[in-house]
Design an enzyme around this catalytic site. Structure first.
Site, short mmCIF file in Angstrom:
data_model
loop_
_atom_site.label_atom_id
_atom_site.label_comp_id
_atom_site.label_asym_id
_atom_site.label_seq_id
_atom_site.Cartn_x
_atom_site.Cartn_y
_atom_site.Cartn_z
N ASP A 52 59.37 56.02 54.50
CA ASP A 52 58.18 56.78 55.25
C ASP A 52 56.78 55.90 54.85
OD1 ASP A 52 57.35 58.87 56.55
OD2 ASP A 52 57.12 60.02 54.84
N HIS A 53 55.82 56.20 56.22
CA HIS A 53 54.70 55.54 55.98
C HIS A 53 54.41 54.11 55.29
CE1 HIS A 53 52.68 58.86 58.17
NE2 HIS A 53 53.51 59.62 57.51
#
Length: 152
Positions: free
Chosen positions: A81-82
């Site tokens: 994620d991210h």
């Protein structure tokens, strides 16, 4: 069992249910997320944020998710994620993550698009799903000043 993000979403769309994505950053959170999927008989998306890399390597996150998911036969998509670092995104793909999120929102738009295309080309060739942050987000600090002025 570790599965691809697309596989989880295709089934959810066809059977009309939502799939939760939960942040995991250590053994206890990984176990809790996967246990919850098993208890509810639903697949889960285990989101391992790039910001957690000082605490756990990609290889460890993968091994932990794989082991816990196989113990309970819970469909788990391990999602990076991210992540704004292309090398880390590509390492997650090589490691076996079922999904990656490339975040180039801090870059000029054209560079973000170029990098996102590269991530998609490589990830899709490996059967990995891609999420991307295109455009930019207003900073939290700027929003607070503009929207939440303190009296005085």
């Amino acid at each position: 069992m570790l599965v691809n993000f697309k596989d989880i979403l295709n089934e959810a769309y066809s059977k009309h249910y939502a799939v939760g994505s939960f942040n995991g950053y250590n053994f206890e959170t990984f176990k809790g997320i996967i246990d919850a999927g098993w208890e509810t008989r639903t697949p889960v998306i285990l989101a391992f944020g790039a910001k957690y890399l000082p605490n756990m390597s990609l290889a460890t996150a993968y091994a932990l998710a794989k082991s816990l998911g196989e113990e309970l036969e819970t469909p788990v998509c391990l999602h990076l994620d991210h992540c704004s670092d292309l090398a880390t995104v590509f390492r997650a793909i090589r490691t076996g993550f079922g999904s990656v999120m490339y975040d180039g929102s801090a870059l000029p738009f054209a560079e973000n698009i170029k990098n996102t295309r590269l991530v998609c080309k490589i990830a899709h060739a490996c059967g990995i799903t891609v999420e991307a942050e295109l455009g930019c987000l207003a900073s939290v600090r700027a929003n607070r000043k503009r929207h939440f002025r303190l009296p005085g």
